[in-house]
Scaffold this motif. Structure first.
Motif, PDB file in Angstrom:
ATOM      1  N   SER A 482     -10.504  18.009  -6.795  1.00  0.00           N
ATOM      2  CA  SER A 482     -10.608  16.481  -6.542  1.00  0.00           C
ATOM      3  C   SER A 482      -9.237  15.608  -6.676  1.00  0.00           C
ATOM      4  CB  SER A 482     -11.848  15.916  -7.352  1.00  0.00           C
ATOM      5  OG  SER A 482     -11.532  15.643  -8.684  1.00  0.00           O
ATOM      6  N   MET A 483      -9.119  14.877  -5.965  1.00  0.00           N
ATOM      7  CA  MET A 483      -7.735  13.880  -5.984  1.00  0.00           C
ATOM      8  C   MET A 483      -8.125  12.625  -5.677  1.00  0.00           C
ATOM      9  SD  MET A 483      -4.259  14.279  -4.003  1.00  0.00           S
ATOM     10  CE  MET A 483      -3.800  15.847  -4.585  1.00  0.00           C
ATOM     11  N   GLN A 484      -7.559  11.767  -6.844  1.00  0.00           N
ATOM     12  CA  GLN A 484      -7.478  10.444  -6.819  1.00  0.00           C
ATOM     13  C   GLN A 484      -6.203   9.767  -6.750  1.00  0.00           C
ATOM     14  OE1 GLN A 484      -9.981   9.264 -10.272  1.00  0.00           O
ATOM     15  NE2 GLN A 484     -11.833   9.848  -9.032  1.00  0.00           N
ATOM     16  N   GLN A 485      -5.818   9.215  -5.792  1.00  0.00           N
ATOM     17  CA  GLN A 485      -4.473   8.677  -5.710  1.00  0.00           C
ATOM     18  C   GLN A 485      -4.141   7.211  -5.388  1.00  0.00           C
ATOM     19  OE1 GLN A 485      -1.483   9.504  -2.240  1.00  0.00           O
ATOM     20  NE2 GLN A 485      -0.922  11.127  -3.650  1.00  0.00           N
ATOM     21  N   THR A 486      -3.229   6.602  -6.079  1.00  0.00           N
ATOM     22  CA  THR A 486      -2.751   5.124  -5.854  1.00  0.00           C
ATOM     23  C   THR A 486      -1.495   5.146  -5.386  1.00  0.00           C
ATOM     24  OG1 THR A 486      -4.576   4.455  -7.533  1.00  0.00           O
ATOM     25  CG2 THR A 486      -3.038   2.897  -6.744  1.00  0.00           C
ATOM     26  N   PRO A 487      -1.289   5.161  -4.248  1.00  0.00           N
ATOM     27  CA  PRO A 487      -0.078   4.731  -3.802  1.00  0.00           C
ATOM     28  C   PRO A 487       0.875   3.410  -4.412  1.00  0.00           C
ATOM     29  CG  PRO A 487      -1.288   5.348  -1.942  1.00  0.00           C
ATOM     30  CD  PRO A 487      -2.207   4.931  -3.020  1.00  0.00           C
ATOM     31  N   GLY A 488       1.815   3.399  -4.023  1.00  0.00           N
ATOM     32  CA  GLY A 488       2.770   1.872  -4.222  1.00  0.00           C
ATOM     33  C   GLY A 488       2.355   1.004  -3.210  1.00  0.00           C
ATOM     34  N   TYR A 489       2.593  -0.208  -3.388  1.00  0.00           N
ATOM     35  CA  TYR A 489       2.233  -1.322  -2.273  1.00  0.00           C
ATOM     36  C   TYR A 489       2.756  -1.145  -1.158  1.00  0.00           C
ATOM     37  CZ  TYR A 489       1.233  -5.493  -0.078  1.00  0.00           C
ATOM     38  OH  TYR A 489       0.847  -6.602   0.711  1.00  0.00           O
ATOM     39  N   TYR A 490       4.061  -0.905  -0.982  1.00  0.00           N
ATOM     40  CA  TYR A 490       4.543  -0.458   0.444  1.00  0.00           C
ATOM     41  C   TYR A 490       4.245   0.729   1.055  1.00  0.00           C
ATOM     42  CZ  TYR A 490       7.041  -4.929  -0.462  1.00  0.00           C
ATOM     43  OH  TYR A 490       7.406  -6.071  -0.455  1.00  0.00           O
ATOM     44  N   GLU A 491       3.900   1.731   0.397  1.00  0.00           N
ATOM     45  CA  GLU A 491       3.418   2.960   0.949  1.00  0.00           C
ATOM     46  C   GLU A 491       1.959   2.723   1.378  1.00  0.00           C
ATOM     47  OE1 GLU A 491       2.239   7.768  -0.189  1.00  0.00           O
ATOM     48  OE2 GLU A 491       3.376   6.403  -1.650  1.00  0.00           O
ATOM     49  N   SER A 492       1.320   1.908   0.760  1.00  0.00           N
ATOM     50  CA  SER A 492      -0.024   1.648   0.958  1.00  0.00           C
ATOM     51  C   SER A 492       0.019   0.582   2.272  1.00  0.00           C
ATOM     52  CB  SER A 492      -0.700   0.490  -0.040  1.00  0.00           C
ATOM     53  OG  SER A 492      -1.059   1.416  -1.277  1.00  0.00           O
ATOM     54  N   LEU A 493       0.998  -0.032   2.531  1.00  0.00           N
ATOM     55  CA  LEU A 493       1.253  -1.098   3.714  1.00  0.00           C
ATOM     56  C   LEU A 493       1.341  -0.147   4.991  1.00  0.00           C
ATOM     57  CD1 LEU A 493       1.575  -3.735   4.792  1.00  0.00           C
ATOM     58  CD2 LEU A 493       4.129  -3.661   4.461  1.00  0.00           C
ATOM     59  N   ASP A 494       2.562   1.094   4.710  1.00  0.00           N
ATOM     60  CA  ASP A 494       2.357   2.043   5.765  1.00  0.00           C
ATOM     61  C   ASP A 494       1.186   2.610   6.106  1.00  0.00           C
ATOM     62  OD1 ASP A 494       5.067   1.548   5.930  1.00  0.00           O
ATOM     63  OD2 ASP A 494       5.745   3.082   4.800  1.00  0.00           O
ATOM     64  N   ILE A 495       0.248   3.048   5.137  1.00  0.00           N
ATOM     65  CA  ILE A 495      -0.806   3.950   5.620  1.00  0.00           C
ATOM     66  C   ILE A 495      -1.790   2.988   6.064  1.00  0.00           C
ATOM     67  CG2 ILE A 495      -2.912   4.852   4.135  1.00  0.00           C
ATOM     68  CD1 ILE A 495      -0.925   5.953   2.140  1.00  0.00           C
ATOM     69  N   ARG A 496      -1.832   1.621   5.634  1.00  0.00           N
ATOM     70  CA  ARG A 496      -2.848   0.670   6.485  1.00  0.00           C
ATOM     71  C   ARG A 496      -2.491   0.653   7.979  1.00  0.00           C
ATOM     72  NH1 ARG A 496      -2.226  -2.755   1.527  1.00  0.00           N
ATOM     73  NH2 ARG A 496      -4.331  -2.827   0.427  1.00  0.00           N
ATOM     74  N   ASP A 497      -1.006   0.313   8.436  1.00  0.00           N
ATOM     75  CA  ASP A 497      -0.603   0.487   9.487  1.00  0.00           C
ATOM     76  C   ASP A 497      -1.031   1.578  10.240  1.00  0.00           C
ATOM     77  OD1 ASP A 497       0.323  -2.126   9.109  1.00  0.00           O
ATOM     78  OD2 ASP A 497       2.591  -1.447   8.836  1.00  0.00           O
ATOM     79  N   LYS A 498      -0.937   2.921   9.703  1.00  0.00           N
ATOM     80  CA  LYS A 498      -1.297   4.190  10.314  1.00  0.00           C
ATOM     81  C   LYS A 498      -2.754   4.236  10.571  1.00  0.00           C
ATOM     82  CE  LYS A 498       0.616   7.892   8.979  1.00  0.00           C
ATOM     83  NZ  LYS A 498       1.062   9.139   8.039  1.00  0.00           N
ATOM     84  N   ILE A 499      -3.549   3.938   9.689  1.00  0.00           N
ATOM     85  CA  ILE A 499      -5.007   3.849   9.677  1.00  0.00           C
ATOM     86  C   ILE A 499      -5.287   2.612  10.987  1.00  0.00           C
ATOM     87  CG2 ILE A 499      -7.142   3.127   8.954  1.00  0.00           C
ATOM     88  CD1 ILE A 499      -6.258   4.321   6.057  1.00  0.00           C
ATOM     89  N   LYS A 500      -4.666   1.659  11.061  1.00  0.00           N
ATOM     90  CA  LYS A 500      -5.143   0.662  11.942  1.00  0.00           C
ATOM     91  C   LYS A 500      -4.802   1.484  13.452  1.00  0.00           C
ATOM     92  CE  LYS A 500      -4.025  -4.013  13.393  1.00  0.00           C
ATOM     93  NZ  LYS A 500      -3.241  -5.376  13.073  1.00  0.00           N
ATOM     94  N   SER A 501      -3.541   2.053  13.574  1.00  0.00           N
ATOM     95  CA  SER A 501      -3.229   2.702  14.813  1.00  0.00           C
ATOM     96  C   SER A 501      -3.962   3.863  15.265  1.00  0.00           C
ATOM     97  CB  SER A 501      -1.767   2.759  15.049  1.00  0.00           C
ATOM     98  OG  SER A 501      -1.403   3.711  13.960  1.00  0.00           O
ATOM     99  N   LYS A 502      -4.031   4.696  14.262  1.00  0.00           N
ATOM    100  CA  LYS A 502      -4.502   5.947  14.671  1.00  0.00           C
ATOM    101  C   LYS A 502      -5.733   6.559  13.905  1.00  0.00           C
ATOM    102  CE  LYS A 502       0.026   7.771  15.317  1.00  0.00           C
ATOM    103  NZ  LYS A 502       1.098   8.811  14.848  1.00  0.00           N
ATOM    104  N   GLY A 503      -6.281   5.477  13.095  1.00  0.00           N
ATOM    105  CA  GLY A 503      -7.619   5.851  12.171  1.00  0.00           C
ATOM    106  C   GLY A 503      -7.564   6.718  11.218  1.00  0.00           C
ATOM    107  N   VAL A 504      -8.421   6.696  10.175  1.00  0.00           N
ATOM    108  CA  VAL A 504      -8.649   7.462   9.243  1.00  0.00           C
ATOM    109  C   VAL A 504      -8.720   8.889   9.119  1.00  0.00           C
ATOM    110  CG1 VAL A 504     -10.006   7.816   6.869  1.00  0.00           C
ATOM    111  CG2 VAL A 504      -9.829   5.563   7.695  1.00  0.00           C
ATOM    112  N   PRO A 535      -2.776  -2.549  -3.688  1.00  0.00           N
ATOM    113  CA  PRO A 535      -2.386  -1.097  -3.165  1.00  0.00           C
ATOM    114  C   PRO A 535      -3.846  -0.573  -2.637  1.00  0.00           C
ATOM    115  CG  PRO A 535      -1.996  -0.811  -5.471  1.00  0.00           C
ATOM    116  CD  PRO A 535      -2.388  -2.365  -5.358  1.00  0.00           C
ATOM    117  N   ILE A 536      -4.001   0.589  -1.900  1.00  0.00           N
ATOM    118  CA  ILE A 536      -5.161   0.960  -1.694  1.00  0.00           C
ATOM    119  C   ILE A 536      -5.213   2.330  -2.612  1.00  0.00           C
ATOM    120  CG2 ILE A 536      -4.654   0.857   0.975  1.00  0.00           C
ATOM    121  CD1 ILE A 536      -3.827   3.596   1.064  1.00  0.00           C
ATOM    122  N   GLY A 537      -6.422   2.662  -2.496  1.00  0.00           N
ATOM    123  CA  GLY A 537      -6.981   3.826  -3.086  1.00  0.00           C
ATOM    124  C   GLY A 537      -7.447   5.125  -2.530  1.00  0.00           C
ATOM    125  N   ILE A 538      -6.790   6.337  -2.404  1.00  0.00           N
ATOM    126  CA  ILE A 538      -7.324   7.311  -1.815  1.00  0.00           C
ATOM    127  C   ILE A 538      -7.865   8.683  -2.544  1.00  0.00           C
ATOM    128  CG2 ILE A 538      -6.377   9.398  -0.187  1.00  0.00           C
ATOM    129  CD1 ILE A 538      -4.003   7.626   0.575  1.00  0.00           C
TER     130      ILE A 538
END
Length: 670
Positions: A482-504, A535-538
């Motif tokens: 199992s993996m739990q990850q908290t990226p930094g704020y700006y990496e989280s921002l990139d992931i939010r943008d990626k999810i918004k454009s391409k989905g989870v 930040p987000i959490g994965i």
């Protein structure tokens, strides 16, 4: 026009010479022989696809027929194309500007392609009527462009042209360096002493030639006089011929962690500071407070920020109750602007439309959106000011002079509870109190009464990332984690943008691919997607292939870590500019696969970049009984490094990549 700027009188004419270097360009236009084709590989860069033999320019201030002065610029260039990868040098673009009254004109264009055929030099000339095209970029800017005819591997290309510009305040800068090596690059600026220009230089190469020679020049000016008769003026003045030249200029190519190569290219720019006798004295560059005040009273920047605007009150009534604290009010106003407006241009300082029109359209440039944000805050008695800056891709802004042409971005600075907060509502995923990374480019200026300078440094931004992994035996050769990850704020921002454009689902696929082996991922989830202030959490579970082989290799980072060294070049002549400082920690607890023993375990390591520990890498791995524990940490205390630190940084990353690629070897029990 000219007479009101002119003071009749005598002034001293004294010739002087600062330096006496006499080096000259190695070639001249039209003088091409078969011998010039002999070199197939140049010692300056044996891998070059093309080499600029000579790049020579000059700029001269002269009188014109419009009652003032113009700038006459001449440009000559010769290029040797060595292979097809250098064909892009055959495309030439010349940018011209016009504001309706004053203009820039292209004249005397000549371009010739030379090829060696049967031992003889064959010329193919550009047809200026059919081969030169014009693209209009907007109402004020256009580009004249052409492509050299009949280019081949081995061709020599040569052009020269002249431009005449009425815009004497900012003559075009000269770039001594580019994407291809240059054997000779030279520029001369002939400046009359009654115009005081500042020379803004950048780069890391010494000049082969730097001279300043004085001579006497006659100036002839014709004032058309409008409806009356024209007037003619003639006078002599001292002129300083400033000459710069560099021999054997290496190519400058963009590498990893570079804001923009334009920040480091060898070049010189010019800005008119003031004029003096025999002209009436006038200062063109003012102090920052005066420039800021002018902008705050300018219709297309700050004029409406503090004016009575009923539409602002209507907006405030729709989003505020009137009883909130200033912090809550500022958050609500910021979020309303961010969530309801679309940015149409991320490189603007002045507005194209008024604030009311922007509010109605629900779209605008970065300047329009953040000036509207500033106006709404001010309308609700919250102290706020616009801030102008130059983004990382636009290059550094000079701090000495308020050269507004160097700025391309506007943000808002608000004061809440005696604390300044930077705001940018142009990004739909940006949180309150955060700025896009493009804004952290050093020098910025608050457009207020005192116009203080502020520094937006990448060193002040720190990304903290944490990853926690557990791996256990599931029985029957199954190995689950199992993996739990908290990226930094700006990496989280990139992931939010990626999810918004391409989905989870795409994010999940990317993570699965990073493992580098077949793995099943389940219970995948992303937390805090809508909490834009943090930040987000994965989190997810994963199942590895059945562990059945006699020898099993497992990388304990499970897809995390660096796969490649971002620093490829053996040396680097300009600074390393990371987007932020960082602190990444990876923690692992895993069981030894059932029925196996640890045969090889990577050794622990602690690596310091330098004595100041600006970079730190910890790799600690231990084995006790049936358990393996790991802690891997990478820290950079600053984002920017000097060229002298490049070799250390490159070697540091090389060791990090090598260590993070090591695997634990498990051997089946007998």
């Amino acid at each position: 026009m000219f007479q009101k700027h002119f003071i009749f009188g005598l002034f001293c004419l004294i010739a002087f010479q600062i330096s006496s270097a006499q080096d000259k360009p190695p070639v001249k236009f039209g003088d091409v022989s078969a011998k010039d084709f002999e070199t197939k590989v140049y010692s300056i860069d044996s891998n070059a696809s093309a080499v600029v033999i000579a790049d020579v320019g000059s700029c001269t201030v002269e009188g014109n027929r419009k009652g003032w002065f113009s700038v006459l610029t001449k440009h000559y260039k010769r290029v040797h194309i060595l292979n097809k990868n250098g064909y892009d040098l055959a495309n030439v673009s010349i940018r011209l500007f016009s504001n309706g009254e004053d203009e820039e004109i292209l004249e005397k264009l000549k371009a010739i392609t030379y090829n060696l055929e049967g031992g003889k030099v064959v010329e193919t000339k550009l047809d200026n009527k059919s081969g030169v095209f014009e693209d209009k970029l907007d109402k004020k800017n256009k580009i004249k462009k052409f492509t050299f005819p009949n280019i081949k591997e081995g061709s020599i290309l040569e052009f020269e042209y002249t431009t005449t510009s009425d815009f004497i305040n900012t003559p075009d800068p000269w770039e001594f360096q580019g994407a291809y090596p240059r054997l000779w690059s030279e520029f001369t600026f002939n400046v009359p002493v009654f115009f005081n220009y500042t020379f803004l230089t950048q780069g890391y190469l010494p000049y082969t030639v730097r001279t300043a020679k004085e001579e006497i020049t006659n100036f002839n000016i014709t004032d058309p006089g409008g409806t009356g008769p024209s007037a003619h003026y003639s006078f002599s003045s001292r002129v300083i011929a400033n000459r710069w030249a560099i021999k054997d200029v290496p190519a400058l190519k963009e590498e990893s962690y570079t804001t923009t190569v334009d920040n480091h290219i060898q070049k010189i720019a010019f800005e008119l500071v003031e004029r003096s006798a025999p002209l009436a004295y006038y200062r063109y560059i003012e102090a920052w407070p005066k420039v800021a005040n002018n902008y705050l009273n300018y219709e297309y920047f700050g004029y409406n920020l503090t004016r009575e605007n009923n539409f602002l009150r209507d907006i405030s009534k729709s989003i505020l109750t009137g009883s909130e604290s200033k912090e809550v009010m500022s958050r609500k106003i910021f979020e309303w602007v961010r969530n309801n407006f679309t940015c149409t241009n991320y490189h603007r300082v002045l507005m194209d439309h008024g604030l009311k029109a922007v509010a109605k359209a629900k779209s605008g440039t970065v300047a329009e959106i953040n000036l509207l944000l500033t106006a709404l805050l001010l309308d609700n008695k919250i102290e706020a000011d616009p801030v102008v800056l130059s983004t990382r891709s636009n290059g550094f802004a000079y701090s000495i002079f308020p050269l507004m042409s160097q700025y391309d971005y506007v943000i808002c600075r608000a004061k809440i509870n005696d604390k300044y907060i930077m705001l940018d509502a142009s990004e739909p995923q940006m949180g309150y109190g955060f700025l896009p990374l493009r804004c952290y480019n050093g020098y910025a200026r608050v457009m207020s009464k005192m116009a203080p300078a502020i520094d937006l440094l990448a060193d002040s931004v720190s990304e903290t990332k944490s990853t926690l992994v557990f791996v256990v035996n599931e029985g029957n050769g199954k190995y689950a984690g199992s993996m739990q990850q908290t990226p930094g704020y700006y990496e989280s921002l990139d992931i939010r943008d990626k999810i918004k454009s391409k989905g989870v689902e795409q994010l999940q696929k990317d993570i699965k691919s990073a493992f580098g082996s077949d793995v099943e991922i389940s219970n995948f989830g992303v937390d805090s997607l809508k909490n834009l202030d943090g930040p987000i959490g994965i989190h997810y579970d994963f199942m590895l292939d059945d562990v059945t082989e006699d020898i099993v290799y497992i990388n304990p980072l499970f897809g995390e870590g660096y796969k490649d060294n971002p620093f490829k070049s053996a040396e680097r002549k300009y600074p390393i500019e990371m987007p932020y400082a960082m602190d990444e920690t990876y923690t692992l607890q895993m069981e030894v696969p059932q029925g196996y023993i640890v045969d090889e375990l990577p050794k622990s390591m602690v690596l310091k970049l330098n004595e100041q520990e600006d970079g730190l890498f910890e790799y600690r791995l231990s084995h006790y009984g049936e358990s393996i524990s790991m802690r891997c940490r990478l820290v950079f205390k600053k984002a920017n490094f000097l060229p002298e630190e490049y070799e250390l940084l490159r070697e540091f990353f090389s060791m990090v990549v090598k260590k993070q690629s090591e695997q634990i070897v498990f051997k089946k029990k007998k």
